[in-house]
Structure formats: structure tokens, C-alpha cells
Design an enzyme around this catalytic site. Structure first.
Site, mmCIF file in Angstrom:
data_model
loop_
_atom_site.group_PDB
_atom_site.id
_atom_site.type_symbol
_atom_site.label_atom_id
_atom_site.label_comp_id
_atom_site.label_asym_id
_atom_site.label_seq_id
_atom_site.Cartn_x
_atom_site.Cartn_y
_atom_site.Cartn_z
ATOM 1 N N LYS A 178 -53.550 2.547 -28.977
ATOM 2 C CA LYS A 178 -52.637 1.797 -28.132
ATOM 3 C C LYS A 178 -53.454 0.940 -27.204
ATOM 4 O O LYS A 178 -52.700 -0.329 -26.780
ATOM 5 C CB LYS A 178 -51.740 2.730 -27.308
ATOM 6 C CG LYS A 178 -50.733 3.523 -28.059
ATOM 7 C CD LYS A 178 -49.723 4.060 -27.002
ATOM 8 C CE LYS A 178 -48.594 4.777 -27.657
ATOM 9 N NZ LYS A 178 -48.223 4.380 -28.912
ATOM 10 N N GLU A 211 -48.874 1.929 -17.785
ATOM 11 C CA GLU A 211 -47.981 0.612 -18.216
ATOM 12 C C GLU A 211 -46.917 0.701 -16.809
ATOM 13 O O GLU A 211 -46.590 2.063 -16.299
ATOM 14 C CB GLU A 211 -47.222 0.761 -19.256
ATOM 15 C CG GLU A 211 -48.077 0.557 -20.555
ATOM 16 C CD GLU A 211 -47.527 0.727 -21.663
ATOM 17 O OE1 GLU A 211 -46.234 1.039 -21.789
ATOM 18 O OE2 GLU A 211 -47.891 0.262 -22.715
ATOM 19 N N ARG A 244 -46.705 1.707 -41.865
ATOM 20 C CA ARG A 244 -46.030 2.541 -43.012
ATOM 21 C C ARG A 244 -44.579 2.141 -43.352
ATOM 22 O O ARG A 244 -44.000 1.399 -42.410
ATOM 23 C CB ARG A 244 -46.003 4.185 -42.618
ATOM 24 C CG ARG A 244 -45.062 4.375 -41.712
ATOM 25 C CD ARG A 244 -44.967 5.841 -41.050
ATOM 26 N NE ARG A 244 -43.861 5.985 -40.202
ATOM 27 C CZ ARG A 244 -44.051 5.989 -38.954
ATOM 28 N NH1 ARG A 244 -44.950 5.643 -38.195
ATOM 29 N NH2 ARG A 244 -43.040 6.222 -38.095
ATOM 30 N N HIS A 262 -37.557 11.956 -28.637
ATOM 31 C CA HIS A 262 -38.293 10.948 -29.525
ATOM 32 C C HIS A 262 -38.157 11.066 -30.917
ATOM 33 O O HIS A 262 -38.665 10.886 -32.114
ATOM 34 C CB HIS A 262 -39.870 11.167 -29.178
ATOM 35 C CG HIS A 262 -40.031 10.643 -27.703
ATOM 36 N ND1 HIS A 262 -39.750 9.507 -27.199
ATOM 37 C CD2 HIS A 262 -40.286 11.613 -26.717
ATOM 38 C CE1 HIS A 262 -40.156 9.550 -25.932
ATOM 39 N NE2 HIS A 262 -40.600 10.769 -25.684
HETATM 40 N N1 MV4 Z 1 -43.689 0.989 -20.543
HETATM 41 C C1 MV4 Z 1 -42.714 1.763 -20.726
HETATM 42 N N2 MV4 Z 1 -41.772 1.959 -20.226
HETATM 43 C C2 MV4 Z 1 -40.654 2.687 -20.742
HETATM 44 C C3 MV4 Z 1 -41.052 3.351 -21.954
HETATM 45 C C4 MV4 Z 1 -40.067 4.150 -22.535
HETATM 46 C C5 MV4 Z 1 -40.276 4.935 -23.663
HETATM 47 C C6 MV4 Z 1 -39.326 5.719 -24.236
HETATM 48 C C7 MV4 Z 1 -39.054 6.923 -23.629
HETATM 49 C C8 MV4 Z 1 -37.964 7.757 -24.283
HETATM 50 C C9 MV4 Z 1 -37.363 7.544 -25.273
HETATM 51 C C10 MV4 Z 1 -37.773 6.260 -25.890
HETATM 52 C C11 MV4 Z 1 -37.168 5.862 -27.153
HETATM 53 C C12 MV4 Z 1 -37.603 5.093 -27.898
HETATM 54 C C13 MV4 Z 1 -38.673 3.927 -27.534
HETATM 55 C C14 MV4 Z 1 -39.039 4.260 -26.180
HETATM 56 C C15 MV4 Z 1 -38.648 5.403 -25.428
HETATM 57 C C16 MV4 Z 1 -41.572 4.661 -24.342
HETATM 58 N N3 MV4 Z 1 -41.828 5.206 -25.538
HETATM 59 C C17 MV4 Z 1 -41.539 6.403 -25.793
HETATM 60 C C18 MV4 Z 1 -42.613 6.759 -27.302
HETATM 61 C C19 MV4 Z 1 -43.159 5.541 -27.766
HETATM 62 N N4 MV4 Z 1 -42.477 4.935 -28.748
HETATM 63 C C20 MV4 Z 1 -42.741 4.574 -26.310
HETATM 64 N N5 MV4 Z 1 -42.188 3.654 -23.625
HETATM 65 C C21 MV4 Z 1 -42.031 3.187 -22.763
HETATM 66 N N6 MV4 Z 1 -42.998 2.419 -22.183
HETATM 67 CA CA CA Z 2 -46.118 5.104 -34.348
#
Ligand code: MV4
Ligand code: CA
Length: 471
Positions: A136, A220, A313, A255
Site C-alpha cells: 500500500k 490516512e 487478479r 469486508h
Molecule cells: N482513508 C480511508 N478512509 C475510510 C476508509 C474506509 C474503508 C472501509 C471500511 C469499511 C468497509 C469498507 C468497504 C469497502 C471499502 C472501504 C471500506 C477502507 N478500506 C477497508 C478495506 C480496504 N479496502 C480499505 N479504507 C478507508 N480509508
Molecule cells: Ca486487494
């Protein structure tokens, strides 16, 4: 206007001869994705080799294949993840290429490298692209250089507690601590106030070290309940790359995606194009080849979007993109792995209608939606048609075991618009019967009938926000 310049500039001025595809491929996977890959292989006259663990001896993907080989006991680590065993079977069967599907070895750079050494074609991206996007922090630096928007924060090498805390203060609370090698929310901690920073950092590092053997983190700005909007991209070995529009995957629990749709609701055509172009820029920045998904999170208030990660993928939810673009993305993968060019140019790709994918999980709503196991005593699936597509790896009489992920099928529907597609989804769900184990079919019916979902008010907090309405 000069008539010549009116003809669209075709990327391929010389007719590149189309190389033949493969005679035989090995699918290093199981369940619905193995079956789905075999369907396309059969359509193209390519022979298929299945591998199966002891638990999957009688599975549908074994029956569908032209040849099938046992690769070991049920646990994935002793079967579907056994690189040497899979290569040995590719040799024995004469498979020229291996399709990894998703999960298992699909994003394992070591596997991709090993196949290159063995002169077996890996149907996927170069190991270098997997490695860059697997971190990341590295991926964020590459994105910044490529002018792809990333969430404001710190993602450098300095892991000193005091330094990171100062960075968090600069960003402004709430902040998010993320494991650099993380994915799917593992190692992620929301920090609301400066007092909580150290303890959350320690906790995130412990989980990251346990899960990824790497406790490096990044910080972040936390976006409250963002949307999860991801863009399907494809690149060939001839330097071409396209986007196949976006998917909204915000409706998730812990998730785990539950219900995905393409395109994403509520986006202007201008924003849609910007998302696509940034996703292609991301792919080009790592010299991507093959199918990839650039994941963004989108701020619900101002629709600003930020690069999250790139999944190197073919994803579970790719069929909704196929439905709105009338493409076969596994065929695209095979064409590209054989050295051919993208089957369509960007201007040939048109978005048509709306699609949903409902993931049918073996889970028990009465037991906190935890995975359920058991025999599929009775299964009646919705009738397949132009607008209803069922992808599954299991049929009546099969046993859903505890060894693998609990998704038993994907119900994919297409309609001319979101309302029509939602109606088709509800009808299909009403025709879906499973007896023998608990599923989330009832939950999906409630979700697809929920006013907020019908209104398209999807964001990552949706399930939490409306859970009480639904159960
Ligand atoms: N700066 C910032 N702010 C809010 C976020 C909220 C999430 C997040 C939190 C909880 C569920 C989610 C579902 C789909 C996408 C993102 C989320 C998140 N995720 C969850 C796992 C990964 N895909 C990134 N990153 C975030 N980053
Ligand atoms: Ca991934």
C-alpha cells in the site's frame, strides 16, 4: 473539419496477426470460478485440466474438466496452494498455461515468477505489477507520480511512533492506521483522538505482523462511510489499456462483499470517465498486463475519489461488468496471455443497462451471519436467461465444507436500467431455493427491497446503518 482526422485514430495501424490460443490450460482453483473459466475454455475449444483436493473429488469443476488430478488433502495449504504439485500436473497433462482464478495463488508473485521459469504461461499480470500493488505504500508513491488521487496521509519508511503521531496530528483526526501489506481491512484501525494513537498503532502493528509478517503501517485521513467504487481495467502486452467502467461494491459486511452493481449509481458521465481514465493511468504506471481492478474510495459528500489499492487478479464480481459491456473477460485474459491485442478499443466499449451480483453465502443469520456448512439436500435455482446468469460450483447433493470460502453461488442479473435490474434480481431471488444449510437468500431479498437500496444510497456503512431494519 479535415475528413481524414474525422476517422478515429486506430491504435493498430498494422494488422497484427492473431496468435492461436492454447490447446490445453490448467485451472488452479475450485468452485464457481473454476467452472466459469472452463465454460469459456470449452467455448474456445481449449482443453481443460482440473485439480482437486480430497474434499472436492466429486465437485462440479472436476466433472466439467477434460482431465482432473488430485493434488492432496482438503486444507488449501496442502492442496490448492501447493505450487510444486500444480506444476507437476501441468507438466504431466501438457497444459501450456495456468489460470489461477481468484484467491489461492492468483496474486502470489512467487508463483507467477516460478511459472515464468518453468516456461508455463501464467494467465495474469507480471509478478512485478503484483509486487508493486501488493504494498500500500509503494503503490501510493507510484500513484502520486502518475497523478492518480490518493487519500491525504503519510505512507513513507519512517515508522517511528513519535513521527507517525506528529503526521497524524498534521492530517487531522479521525485518522486511519493501515498495514502496508494489508487488504480487506486487516490491520486497519480508526483513531478518533490523539490520546488513542499509540495504543491503536501498537494493536495494528501486532495484527499486521501476525497476518502479513510485516508490521509497517501508513496513516490516512479517515473518510467516514465512503463508497467503494472500483474500475475494471485491461491491458495487453502491446502497450494498450482500457477501462470497462466501474462497479459499486459498498454493500459489505466485515469486508465481505454481499451485493455489487455496475455501473455505480449516481455518477455523472464526466465523473465516470475521470474514474476510468485514472484507473488506466494506474495500470499503465505499473506496466500492467491482463485483467485488473483499481479500487477507489469515494467521499459521499463531495464525490471526490481516492486510490485505495489495485487487485491484480480477475475478481469475483467481474460478471456484472461482462453483462453491461457484453464481453467475456476470461476470453480477454486468454487472448492477452497468448500475446494478442485487446479485443476492443476504448471507443468500442459501450455501457449498456445495469447489472447486479448477489453473492449466495452458506451462512447463518441467526448466528451472526457466520459461515454455515452442510449438505445441499435440495437446490432449485432461478431459470437462466438473457437477463439471469447463475455462476455456481455446487449442485444438489454436494456438501459445502468448512475448508473453503462459504460462497456457494453468484446470482447475476441484467436489466435495461437499475430499476428493471433490481426487479429481475428480486424475482430471481424469489425463485432460489436451498435446503440443507442456512444461506443469506432471505437477507438478500430484504436488502433488494430496502427503500435506501432502491434509492441507490449505497455506501460502506449501509449494512451497519440499516441492519436493524433487515434482521
Ligand atoms: N482513508 C480511508 N478512509 C475510510 C476508509 C474506509 C474503508 C472501509 C471500511 C469499511 C468497509 C469498507 C468497504 C469497502 C471499502 C472501504 C471500506 C477502507 N478500506 C477497508 C478495506 C480496504 N479496502 C480499505 N479504507 C478507508 N480509508
Ligand atoms: Ca486487494
Amino acid at each position: 473539419v479535415n475528413p481524414i482526422s474525422r476517422t478515429p485514430f486506430r491504435w493498430y495501424t498494422t494488422e497484427i496477426e492473431r496468435k492461436p490460443l492454447f490447446d490445453k490450460i490448467l485451472i488452479a482453483n475450485r468452485g464457481e470460478i473454476a467452472c466459469r473459466i472452463m465454460k469459456t475454455a470449452k467455448k474456445l475449444g481449449i482443453k481443460t485440466v482440473a485439480v482437486f483436493s480430497d474434499a472436492d473429488r466429486n465437485a462440479l469443476h472436476v466433472k466439467m474438466a477434460d482431465e482432473a488430478y488430485n493434488i492432496g488433502p482438503a486444507p488449501s495449504a496442502e492442496s490448492y496452494l501447493k505450487v510444486d504439485k500444480i506444476i507437476e500436473i501441468a507438466r504431466k497433462s501438457g497444459a501450456q498455461a495456468i489460470h489461477p482464478g481468484y484467491g489461492f495463488l492468483s496474486e502470489n508473485p512467487g508463483f507467477a515468477d516460478r511459472l515464468a521459469q518453468e516456461k508455463i504461461t501464467f494467465i495474469g499480470p507480471p509478478a512485478s505489477a503484483m509486487t508493486s500493488m501488493g504494498s500500500k505504500s509503494e503503490s501510493k508513491f507510484i500513484m502520486e507520480a502518475a497523478k492518480v488521487p490518493v487519500v491525504p496521509g503519510y505512507h513513507g519508511d519512517n515508522q517511528d511512533v513519535a513521527f507517525l503521531k506528529a503526521e497524524a496530528d498534521k492530517i487531522g483526526y479521525p485518522v486511519l492506521i493501515k498495514a502496508i501489506k494489508g487488504g480487506g481491512g486487516k490491520g486497519m484501525r480508526i483513531v478518533e483522538t490523539p490520546e488513542d494513537f499509540e495504543i491503536m498503532l501498537e494493536s495494528s502493528r501486532r495484527e499486521a505482523m501476525k497476518s502479513f509478517s510485516d508490521d509497517k503501517v501508513l496513516i490516512e485521513k479517515y473518510l467516514v462511510t465512503p463508497r467503494h467504487v472500483e474500475v475494471q481495467v485491461f491491458a495487453d502486452t502491446l502497450g494498450n489499456a482500457v477501462y470497462l467502467f466501474e462497479r459499486d461494491c459498498s454493500v459489505q459486511r466485515r469486508h465481505q462483499k454481499i451485493l455489487e452493481e455496475a455501473p455505480a449509481p449516481g455518477l455523472s458521465e464526466e465523473l465516470r470517465r475521470e474514474l476510468g481514465e485514472k484507473a488506466v493511468a494506474a495500470a499503465k504506471a505499473v506496466n500492467y498486463v491482463g485483467a485488473g481492478t483499481v479500487e477507489f474510495i469515494m467521499d459521499n459528500t463531495d464525490q471526490k475519489f481516492y486510490f485505495m489499492e489495485m487487485n491484480t487478479r480477475l475478481q469475483v464480481e467481474h460478471p456484472i461488468t461482462e453483462m453491461i459491456t457484453n464481453t467475456d473477460l476470461v476470453q480477454w485474459q486468454l487472448e492477452i496471455a497468448a500475446g494478442n491485442r485487446l479485443p476492443k478499443l476504448q471507443e468500442d466499449l459501450k455501457k449498456d443497462g445495469w447489472a447486479f451480483e448477489a453473492r449466495i453465502y452458506a451462512e447463518n443469520p441467526a448466528n451472526n451471519f457466520l459461515p454455515d456448512v452442510g449438505p445441499l439436500l435440495h437446490v432449485k435455482t432461478p431459470d437462466a436467461s438473457e437477463s439471469v446468469r447463475l455462476e455456481t460450483g455446487f449442485v444438489q447433493g454436494d456438501e459445502i465444507s468448512v475448508h473453503y470460502d462459504p460462497m456457494i453461488a453468484k446470482l447475476v442479473v441484467h436489466g435495461e436500467n437499475r430499476t428493471a435490474a433490481l426487479r429481475i434480481l428480486r424475482k430471481a431471488l424469489s425463485e432460489y431455493e436451498v435446503v440443507g444449510l442456512n444461506t443469506n437468500i432471505e437477507f438478500l431479498k430484504t436488502l433488494a427491497a430496502h427503500p435506501a437500496f432502491i434509492a441507490g444510497d449505497v455506501e460502506t456503512g449501509f449494512i451497519k446503518k440499516y441492519e436493524s431494519d433487515m434482521f
